[in-house]
Structures are given as structure tokens and as C-alpha cells.
Design an enzyme around this catalytic site. Structure first.
Site, mmCIF file in Angstrom:
data_model
loop_
_atom_site.group_PDB
_atom_site.id
_atom_site.type_symbol
_atom_site.label_atom_id
_atom_site.label_comp_id
_atom_site.label_asym_id
_atom_site.label_seq_id
_atom_site.Cartn_x
_atom_site.Cartn_y
_atom_site.Cartn_z
ATOM 1 N N GLY A 59 0.808 -1.212 0.000
ATOM 2 C CA GLY A 59 0.000 0.000 0.000
ATOM 3 C C GLY A 59 0.834 1.251 0.000
ATOM 4 C CB THR A 60 3.597 2.465 -0.410
ATOM 5 O OG1 THR A 60 4.354 3.660 -0.375
ATOM 6 C CG2 THR A 60 4.407 1.418 -1.103
#
Lengths: 241, 201
Positions: A59-60
Site C-alpha cells: 500500500g504505497t
């Protein structure tokens, strides 16, 4: 339990403990937001009969590329715990030594602990050999550790970048033990959005300010579209000096 | 999804593979060399996830080099190399299997004979005249069934391989713009052509 008999081809007991710990934590957190991660990991190993699943596991958004005066790295700063924003101010670029950086995508704990171990190992190599360690060697050290622990449900998607006597280089290393050298990478759930901007607007002979603007633009577009990326944009430049 | 195939001809064997390195929906690079040179007269085209591909082919080639060093330069024949590789896949199968599918080709300099082996991730092995791994087999085996015959020369074998590549580029869902083709004959392993200059990882 420890999955598989090849759980430790690591040189010391610290790594072995690490492998056991992360498989324990994977067991406890299974269910809820971690389920889709397991689905991604499992389905990658089978032939998919339908459309391939989208890669949400990290998640980035992080990116780095080589331009005409050095290496540029740009990252966002959001840490998400499922759908909740855990932190808006995470530090996702970590120095390995004074001429190399590693970016962090995936599990924050996994990435920081392994990059910290890499800091120690690379310093040890430099002291033992009396000369600076190469980026290829550092990335290979990390890739070998992660390959040995590939059954431990780690989540690491990092880019090791730096200058050595062969010039600038970037290596993408992930928790399956993949290690790929190249001059443009983007890692994370927002990576496809960032690559869209990067691939269209990048040229070989960019100057430093153009490269910085492109890095910022790519991360900005990725944070706009990707729910799991946001916060501020951190930009790093590595030059020969 | 990697395409790997091989065609044996009179005096050698061709191994070809695509050069894509991808996972899920992202292509990381398009100049990966998936035909690993094992020894002076053998090579194997490997398909599978990048980590296993690199680690397994380096593991096998270093072990073969070690054998040569420990035995006064005595080389293993392609038959022995293929069986050694299959043995390593079989041993790992119940512990932590290597998810690699292989086409192994070699030239035996003592018997002056080329050979091609098909090995899969479950450690099955078959000696074949031509073969393919992955989705490529669905498209290419029929072309090879039709065109292969005993006593081909290198140009004819390359022509068959190029027909297979064209078919994949027309009909296969996943775009694979670059392919690397290597030939193994009495002079060793030579790269005949590549779509993109392979990166040295």
C-alpha cells in the site's frame, strides 16, 4: 511452526528468529484485512483462469529512475492498516550507507528490519574488504535473505539504488527473492499510476530539476488515484558525489 | 507467462525464450535472458517466477562447474546434466519446490550428438526432438509437429523457431515483443539473435 525445511540458510540466529516471528504474526493477523494479501500470494503461484488479480499487496507508491546526472527516488508517506491511515508521515527511504539508499514498500516492519540488517551487513563487508561495497552485491545479499525466507509470508518490495565504480544502478528486490536491475522502477499499489506518467514523459537526458519535477508529478498522480498512497512526497537525489 | 521452446537439429539444438520479466499486471523488464548457460556445451531455457528462475539456474550451473573443477576438467554429458537437474528438482519437490519448467539442450562432444530434454516443476523428464513449455506449447507444438524431420540443418531449425515466435506474437494474449535464440553445437553455446540486449543481473 516453521514452514519448510529450508527456512534458514541465514548466517546467524537473528535471521532465523525473524523468520519464525513473521510466520507467527502472519498466523495471528490472518482474517480481515490480511486475507486479500494471502489471496494474492496464493494465486500468483497458480495459473489464473480469469483475469489476473490486481496487485494491492503493497500500500504505497515509490519510484526511482536514472537520469543524466544521477538517480532520483520519490516516495509518498502514507502507511495504511487495511482501510485506515496509520500514518501520514512515514519515512520510506532508508540509507544503507553513505552512497546507497533503499526504498520501502510492503510491510513496514519487514522492510525496515531487513534494510537495517542490510546496513549492518554492508558495513561489515566494507570493513572486511577495505573498499566500498557495490550496489549489485548489496542487492544480492538482500535477495538471498528474502529468497531463503520466501515461505514466511514476508512483504517487502524495495529498490536498492546507489553509485559505485560501475556507475549508477537500481535493483528491485522483493519478498519472493526476485532481483532485477534496471534504470526505471516503480513499486507499490500506486506503481501503475506512477508508471503511466513516468513512461510517457521521461527522457534520457533530463537535468536534475526536470527529473525532480517528473518524480513529484508521478507520485502526485499516483496519490490522487490510489487510495493507499498519500501524505507528503519525499524526493531524494543521488549523484556521484 | 514465459514461452520457452527448443528444436533439435542435425549437429545441435536451438533453445529460444521470450525476454519478458513480469508479474501480475506489471512488466518489469523486456530484456531478460532466460536461457541460462550451464556449461560450455549446454544451456537451459527456464520459465517461472524470476526468483526461482535465477536461483535454480545459477545453482545448477555452479554445481556443474564444481564437478568439473573437482574432477580434473571432466565434463558431464548433457544426459548426465539433465538427470542431475531432474534429481535436484525431485529432491526439492517435497521440501520447497522450484516452480521452474525447463527445456535443457546440450551437445555431447564425445559422442558428437545433440540432445534436448523437457523437464517440468514436478521433476518429470523426457528426451525429445522438439518441445515447448508454458502457453507456448499450445500454439507451437503443432507447428513443430508438422515441420520437424530428421536431419534438419541449423537454418531450417531456426526457421521453425521463427515461425513459432511469429505465431505467438499474432495469437498469444500476452505481448512478448522480444525473444532470445541460442544454438548449442560442437562450437559451444552461441546467441543467434535477441530482441533486446539482455541485462546482466
Amino acid at each position: 511452526f516453521v514452514k519448510g525445511a529450508n527456512a534458514s540458510i541465514l548466517p546467524d540466529s537473528f535471521g532465523k528468529f525473524e523468520g519464525q516471528l513473521s510466520s507467527l504474526s502472519a498466523l495471528q493477523v490472518r482474517g480481515g484485512e490480511m486475507d486479500w494479501k494471502a489471496d494474492i500470494l496464493n494465486s500468483e503461484e497458480e495459473e489464473s483462469t480469469g483475469a489476473p488479480p490486481l496487485e494491492f499487496a503493497h500500500g504505497t507508491t515509490t519510484l526511482s529512475f536514472i537520469y543524466d546526472g544521477g538517480i532520483l527516488a520519490a516516495v509518498d508517506s502514507r502507511a495504511s492498516i487495511g482501510n485506515f491511515v496509520g500514518s501520514k508521515t512515514t519515512q520510506k527511504v532508508l540509507p544503507i550507507n553513505n552512497h546507497m539508499l533503499g526504498t520501502m514498500a510492503g510491510g513496514a516492519a519487514d522492510c525496515s528490519i531487513w534494510i537495517r540488517k542490510l546496513q549492518a551487513e554492508s558495513r561489515h563487508c566494507e570493513l572486511a574488504e577495505g573498499r566500498p561495497i557495490t550496489v549489485a552485491r548489496v542487492s544480492r545479499l538482500l535477495a538471498d535473505y528474502l529468497y531463503a525466507n520466501r515461505n514466511s509470508d514476508l512483504s517487502v518490495g524495495t529498490m536498492i539504488m546507489g553509485y559505485d565504480e560501475q556507475g549508477p544502478s537500481i535493483y528491485y528486490v522483493d519478498n519472493k527473492g526476485t532481483r532485477i536491475g534496471g534504470d526505471l522502477f516503480s513499486v507499490g499499489s500506486g506503481s501503475t499510476f506512477a508508471l503511466g506518467v513516468l513512461d510517457t514523459e521521461r527522457r534520457r537526458n533530463m537535468k536534475e530539476d526536470e527529473a525532480i519535477n517528473l518524480g513529484i508529478k508521478a507520485i502526485r498522480h499516483a496519490t490522487f488515484r490510489d487510495a493507499f498512497s498519500g501524505g507528503y512526497i519525499a524526493v531524494y537525489v543521488i549523484t556521484k558525489e | 507467462m514465459d514461452s520457452v521452446f527448443g528444436v533439435e537439429y542435425d549437429g545441435g539444438v536451438i533453445i529460444a525464450s521470450d525476454q519478458n520479466n513480469a508479474r501480475s499486471i506489471l512488466t518489469y523488464q523486456t530484456n531478460l535472458d532466460k536461457v541460462a548457460e550451464l556449461s560450455s556445451h549446454s544451456a537451459m531455457g527456464v520459465s517461472g517466477p524470476n526468483a526461482d528462475l535465477v536461483n535454480f539456474s545459477q545453482y545448477i550451473s555452479k554445481n556443474l562447474a564444481l564437478y568439473e573443477l573437482s574432477n580434473n576438467g571432466l565434463k558431464l554429458s548433457p544426459h548426465a546434466q539433465a538427470n542431475f537437474t531432474r534429481g535436484e528438482l525431485a529432491t526439492a519437490l517435497r521440501k520447497g519446490p522450484y516452480q521452474v519448467n525447463i527445456m535443457l539442450g546440450g551437445y555431447d562432444t564425445i559422442k558428437n550428438q545433440a540432445s534436448l530434454y523437457w523437464l517440468d516443476h514436478l521433476a518429470a523428464m523426457a528426451k525429445v526432438n522438439y518441445g515447448a513449455q508454458g502457453y507456448a506449447s499450445s500454439f507451437c507444438l503443432s507447428i513443430m509437429d508438422r515441420d520437424w524431420k530428421e536431419g534438419l540443418n541449423q537454418e531450417q531449425a531456426v526457421a521453425i523457431v521463427e515461425k513459432c515466435i511469429k505465431e505467438l506474437q499474432v495469437r498469444f494474449l500476452i505481448a512478448q515483443p522480444n525473444f532470445i535464440i541460442k544454438a548449442i553445437d560442437k562450437d559451444g553455446v552461441n546467441t543467434l539473435s535477441f530482441g533486446a540486449d539482455p541485462a546482466d543481473n
